[in-house]
Design an enzyme around this catalytic site. Structure first.
Site, PDB file in Angstrom:
ATOM      1  N   ARG A 171      18.232 -74.082  23.365  1.00 39.21           N
ATOM      2  CA  ARG A 171      19.220 -73.148  22.818  1.00 39.21           C
ATOM      3  C   ARG A 171      18.729 -71.717  22.946  1.00 39.21           C
ATOM      4  O   ARG A 171      19.535 -70.786  23.053  1.00 39.21           O
ATOM      5  CB  ARG A 171      19.470 -73.437  21.332  1.00 39.21           C
ATOM      6  N   ASP A 226      11.551 -65.606  12.135  1.00 38.09           N
ATOM      7  CA  ASP A 226      11.566 -66.423  13.347  1.00 38.09           C
ATOM      8  C   ASP A 226      10.178 -66.568  13.979  1.00 38.09           C
ATOM      9  O   ASP A 226       9.978 -67.404  14.866  1.00 38.09           O
ATOM     10  CB  ASP A 226      12.531 -65.826  14.384  1.00 38.09           C
ATOM     11  N   LYS A 263      18.160 -63.336  22.945  1.00 38.13           N
ATOM     12  CA  LYS A 263      19.288 -64.220  22.596  1.00 38.13           C
ATOM     13  C   LYS A 263      20.148 -63.572  21.515  1.00 38.13           C
ATOM     14  O   LYS A 263      21.365 -63.482  21.646  1.00 38.13           O
ATOM     15  CB  LYS A 263      18.733 -65.557  22.074  1.00 38.13           C
ATOM     16  N   ASN A 264      19.492 -63.134  20.447  1.00 34.53           N
ATOM     17  CA  ASN A 264      20.274 -62.677  19.300  1.00 34.53           C
ATOM     18  C   ASN A 264      20.921 -61.317  19.518  1.00 34.53           C
ATOM     19  O   ASN A 264      21.859 -60.965  18.805  1.00 34.53           O
ATOM     20  CB  ASN A 264      19.419 -62.700  18.031  1.00 34.53           C
ATOM     21  N   CYS A 299      20.917 -73.623  13.433  1.00 34.57           N
ATOM     22  CA  CYS A 299      19.698 -74.287  12.994  1.00 34.57           C
ATOM     23  C   CYS A 299      19.790 -74.694  11.529  1.00 34.57           C
ATOM     24  O   CYS A 299      20.387 -73.990  10.715  1.00 34.57           O
ATOM     25  CB  CYS A 299      18.522 -73.326  13.140  1.00 34.57           C
ATOM     26  N   ARG A 327      22.211 -71.324   4.170  1.00 36.42           N
ATOM     27  CA  ARG A 327      22.923 -70.393   5.045  1.00 36.42           C
ATOM     28  C   ARG A 327      24.409 -70.263   4.687  1.00 36.42           C
ATOM     29  O   ARG A 327      25.294 -70.607   5.476  1.00 36.42           O
ATOM     30  CB  ARG A 327      22.741 -70.789   6.513  1.00 36.42           C
TER      31      ARG A 327
HETATM   32  C1  EPZ Z   1      19.864 -64.041  12.012  1.00 37.59           C
HETATM   33  O1  EPZ Z   1      20.449 -65.085  11.242  1.00 37.59           O
HETATM   34  C2  EPZ Z   1      19.310 -64.711  13.250  1.00 37.59           C
HETATM   35  N1  EPZ Z   1      20.390 -65.351  13.974  1.00 37.59           N
HETATM   36  C3  EPZ Z   1      18.259 -65.729  12.862  1.00 37.59           C
HETATM   37  O2  EPZ Z   1      17.691 -66.251  14.026  1.00 37.59           O
HETATM   38  C4  EPZ Z   1      17.166 -65.029  12.045  1.00 37.59           C
HETATM   39  O3  EPZ Z   1      16.270 -66.000  11.582  1.00 37.59           O
HETATM   40  C5  EPZ Z   1      17.781 -64.295  10.854  1.00 37.59           C
HETATM   41  O4  EPZ Z   1      18.832 -63.393  11.303  1.00 37.59           O
HETATM   42  C6  EPZ Z   1      16.798 -63.460  10.067  1.00 37.59           C
HETATM   43  O5  EPZ Z   1      16.195 -62.536  10.913  1.00 37.59           O
HETATM   44  C7  EPZ Z   1      21.165 -64.644  14.770  1.00 37.59           C
HETATM   45  O6  EPZ Z   1      21.027 -63.450  14.946  1.00 37.59           O
HETATM   46  C8  EPZ Z   1      22.214 -65.406  15.497  1.00 37.59           C
HETATM   47  P1  EPZ Z   1      20.681 -63.532   7.706  1.00 37.59           P
HETATM   48  P2  EPZ Z   1      21.431 -64.756  10.062  1.00 37.59           P
HETATM   49  O7  EPZ Z   1      22.133 -63.503   7.387  1.00 37.59           O
HETATM   50  O8  EPZ Z   1      22.118 -63.466  10.325  1.00 37.59           O
HETATM   51  C9  EPZ Z   1      21.430 -65.277   3.310  1.00 37.59           C
HETATM   52  C10 EPZ Z   1      17.137 -67.958  15.535  1.00 37.59           C
HETATM   53  O9  EPZ Z   1      16.305 -68.883  15.512  1.00 37.59           O
HETATM   54  N2  EPZ Z   1      22.889 -65.138   3.457  1.00 37.59           N
HETATM   55  O10 EPZ Z   1      19.983 -62.250   7.939  1.00 37.59           O
HETATM   56  O11 EPZ Z   1      22.220 -65.959   9.816  1.00 37.59           O
HETATM   57  C11 EPZ Z   1      20.858 -66.358   4.225  1.00 37.59           C
HETATM   58  O12 EPZ Z   1      21.090 -67.631   3.713  1.00 37.59           O
HETATM   59  C12 EPZ Z   1      17.924 -67.631  14.305  1.00 37.59           C
HETATM   60  O13 EPZ Z   1      17.359 -67.265  16.527  1.00 37.59           O
HETATM   61  C13 EPZ Z   1      23.689 -65.420   2.372  1.00 37.59           C
HETATM   62  O14 EPZ Z   1      23.219 -65.775   1.288  1.00 37.59           O
HETATM   63  O15 EPZ Z   1      20.424 -64.519   8.899  1.00 37.59           O
HETATM   64  C14 EPZ Z   1      19.414 -65.946   4.292  1.00 37.59           C
HETATM   65  O16 EPZ Z   1      18.742 -66.444   3.161  1.00 37.59           O
HETATM   66  C15 EPZ Z   1      17.674 -68.592  13.202  1.00 37.59           C
HETATM   67  N3  EPZ Z   1      25.041 -65.286   2.513  1.00 37.59           N
HETATM   68  C16 EPZ Z   1      19.479 -64.431   4.209  1.00 37.59           C
HETATM   69  O17 EPZ Z   1      20.789 -64.102   3.734  1.00 37.59           O
HETATM   70  C17 EPZ Z   1      25.608 -64.880   3.676  1.00 37.59           C
HETATM   71  O18 EPZ Z   1      26.844 -64.765   3.744  1.00 37.59           O
HETATM   72  C18 EPZ Z   1      19.278 -63.715   5.532  1.00 37.59           C
HETATM   73  O19 EPZ Z   1      19.970 -64.356   6.559  1.00 37.59           O
HETATM   74  C19 EPZ Z   1      24.777 -64.595   4.770  1.00 37.59           C
HETATM   75  C20 EPZ Z   1      23.411 -64.726   4.632  1.00 37.59           C
END
Ligand code: EPZ
Length: 422
Positions: free
Chosen positions: A401, A308, A22-23, A116, A121
Site C-alpha cells: 500500500r 509512522d 504517499k500521503n 490501517c 480513528r
Molecule cells: C495521517 O492520518 C496519515 N495518513 C497517517 O499515516 C499518520 O499516521 C497520521 O496522519 C499522523 O501523522 C494520511 O495522511 C493518509 P490524524 P490521519 O487525523 O490524518 C484522532 C500511514 O501509515 N482523530 O492526524 O488519519 C485520531 O484518531 C498513515 O501512512 C479523531 O479523534 O491521522 C488520532 O488519534 C497511518 N477524530 C489523532 O486524531 C477525527 O475526526 C491524529 O490522527 C480525526 C482524527
C-alpha cells in the site's frame, strides 16, 4: 497472496533513492477535484493506495492518464459525488475527497472510512468541521451524506489532525468567505497541498503553522497558470525508515532523493543514540555504529517524532544498550505489533496501549510473521533483516500500500529478500 522470504544478518551498502510521498500524493490527487483543467503531478509512487485513489476519482467521473512517475488528472467533467464504497473503505485517505466534492458539487457521501487498523480513528473532527462550514450531515448504516453550500468560519481542531486539516483546507479554498483553521496540523504534506492550491489561484496563508487562513474563491474553480508537472515531495517516512535500516545494518547507506529537513526529529534522536550521519540538502549517509545507546521517544504532530516512524525505530531500540521508553501519543492501538518483536527475542514490556519499554541489545531470532499494517509491516522487514536466519513476512499487501517494490530496492543495497506467491 504473497509473502516475503528474508534472510537476516547481511550487511547493506550503496544508495537507495526515496520515492514520492504517499500521503502528499493522495491529498494532491484529491485536490485536483477543485480544478477545472487538468493537473499533472510527477514523482508519484507506484503503490496500491495511489491506484485506489486513482480508481476512486475515475469512478467519480474524472479522467486520469499515467506515464512513468507522472499522472494527469482531468476533473473538468466531474459527475458523481458518491465514492465507491469498497475502495473508500480500503483507504482511510479517501475521506479527504469529501472536502473538494462537497465544495464543488454541494453534496458528497461516503462509507465509514478504512485504512490501517491503528486505533479507533473516528471522524468526529471532520463532521464538526463541515458543520462549522454550514454543511448538513445525515448518518445511515451506509455511511455519511453531506450537503449544502459551504461558508467560511473559524474552526478549532481539538487535535492537529493531518487529514482533517487537509480536507477542511480544500473545502474552504473554493467556499464563500474566510475560514481560519486553528490548531491546524503543520506536516510538510499540508504545506505542499497549500502550495498547489495557491498555484491554482486559492488564497491561503499560514500552512505549515498552527493557524491557516483561507479566503474562499466563492465557488470559482482553480486552474494552474503553468501546466508543468507539480512534483510530489519525497516520502519522509520512507526516508526515515531507510535511515534506521542503515544505522542498524550498513557499512554506508546513502539515502538519496530525500528531504532531511522533514525528518529532523528522527535525525536528532538517532544521532543522540549514537548513530553517525552526514547529510546534504537531499541526501543522508548513515552507517552502523558500535555504540548505540538507549533513547526515549514521544510521538506527536509534526515536527515532533512521527508516529509512522515509531515502529521501525522500535527495532533500532532493540539493538541499543539500555532501557528506552516509547510513548505513542497519536494513536492508541499502535504498539500491538511489538508482541511479535518480543517473540523474536526482544526484551519489551508493554506498559499500556501507549507506552512500551525496550531493553537492549537483544539478539533477534528469525520468525514467521503477519504484517498487521503498513508501517509495522516495514518494521517486521527491518527486524527480519537484523535477525539471524530465515524469516517470513505475510500480508505483503499492507506493505505494498505504501512502499514501491520495496524488496527490489532493498535487494539493490544488499538485502536478502524475495517476494513469493503462496
Ligand atoms: C495521517 O492520518 C496519515 N495518513 C497517517 O499515516 C499518520 O499516521 C497520521 O496522519 C499522523 O501523522 C494520511 O495522511 C493518509 P490524524 P490521519 O487525523 O490524518 C484522532 C500511514 O501509515 N482523530 O492526524 O488519519 C485520531 O484518531 C498513515 O501512512 C479523531 O479523534 O491521522 C488520532 O488519534 C497511518 N477524530 C489523532 O486524531 C477525527 O475526526 C491524529 O490522527 C480525526 C482524527
Amino acid at each position: 497472496m504473497e509473502r516475503f522470504l528474508i534472510t537476516g544478518g547481511k550487511t547493506l551498502s550503496g544508495e537507495i533513492p526515496v520515492k514520492g510521498s504517499k500521503n502528499a500524493a493522495l491529498k494532491l490527487m484529491a485536490a485536483s477535484l477543485l480544478f477545472d483543467h487538468p493537473v499533472t503531478f510527477s514523482n508519484i509512487p507506484d503503490i496500491n493506495d495511489i491506484h485506489s485513489m486513482k480508481k476512486l476519482i475515475e469512478l467519480a467521473g474524472g479522467k486520469t492518464y499515467s506515464e512513468d512517475d507522472q499522472i494527469t488528472l482531468d476533473n473538468s467533467k466531474l459527475i458523481s459525488s458518491n465514492l465507491d464504497c469498497d475502495i473508500a473503505k480500503r483507504i482511510r485517505a479517501s475521506i479527504v475527497l469529501i472536502g473538494p466534492l462537497l465544495a464543488r458539487i454541494g453534496k458528497a457521501s461516503f462509507p465509514h472510512p478504512g485504512g490501517c487498523v491503528i486505533g479507533k480513528r473516528p471522524i468526529d473532527y471532520f463532521v464538526e468541521g463541515f458543520k462549522k462550514l454550514g454543511a448538513r450531515i445525515t448518518l445511515s448504516d451506509d455511511g455519511y451524506k453531506f450537503s449544502g453550500r459551504l461558508r467560511g468560519n473559524d474552526i478549532f481542531l481539538p487535535f492537529p489532525s493531518v487529514t482533517v486539516t487537509e480536507t477542511l483546507m480544500m473545502a474552504s479554498a473554493i467556499a464563500y468567505g474566510q475560514t481560519i483553521i486553528k490548531n491546524a496540523a503543520a506536516e510538510p504534506e499540508i504545506t505542499q497541498l497549500a502550495e498547489l492550491l495557491r498555484l491554482g489561484g486559492a488564497d491561503i496563508s499560514g500552512a505549515g503553522t498552527n493557524t491557516i487562513v483561507i479566503n474562499g474563491t466563492n465557488s470559482r474553480l482553480l486552474r494552474m497558470k503553468d501546466p508543468a508537472p507539480f512534483k510530489i515531495i519525497p516520502d519522509r517516512i520512507e526516508a526515515g525508515s531507510f535511515v534506521i535500516l542503515g544505522a542498524l545494518l550498513s557499512d554506508c547507506l546513502k539515502i538519496s532523493n530525500c528531504c532531511p529537513e522533514h525528518i529532523e526529529s528522527l535525525l536528532y534522536t538517532i544521532e543522540s543514540a549514537g548513530a553517525k550521519l552526514t547529510r546534504g540538502e537531499d541526501w543522508i549517509k548513515v552507517g552502523r555504529s558500535n555504540d548505540i545507546r538507549s533513547v526515549n521517544i514521544t510521538t506527536g504532530p509534526y515536527p515532533s517524532f512521527a508516529t509512522d516512524l515509531q515502529s521501525p525505530f522500535s527495532i533500532f531500540l532493540t539493538q541499543a544498550q539500555g532501557e528506552s521508553m516509547i510513548f505513542e501519543t497519536v494513536f492508541e492501538g499502535r504498539l500491538a505489533y511489538l508482541e511479535e518483536i518480543k517473540r523474536m527475542g526482544a526484551n519489551i514490556i508493554l506498559c499500556d496501549p501507549h507506552r512500551a519499554i525496550i531493553t537492549g541489545p537483544a539478539k533477534l531470532r528469525a520468525r514467521e510473521m503477519e504484517s498487521p499494517d503498513l508501517r509495522a509491516g516495514l518494521a517486521y522487514i527491518i527486524a527480519a533483516l537484523v535477525a539471524e536466519g530465515d524469516s517470513v513476512v505475510h500480508n505483503v499487501y499492507h506493505i505494498d500500500r505504501g512502499y514501491e517494490r520495496v524488496e527490489e530496492r532493498l535487494r539493490n543495497v544488499g538485502a536478502s529478500i524475495q517476494r513469493v506467491q503462496v
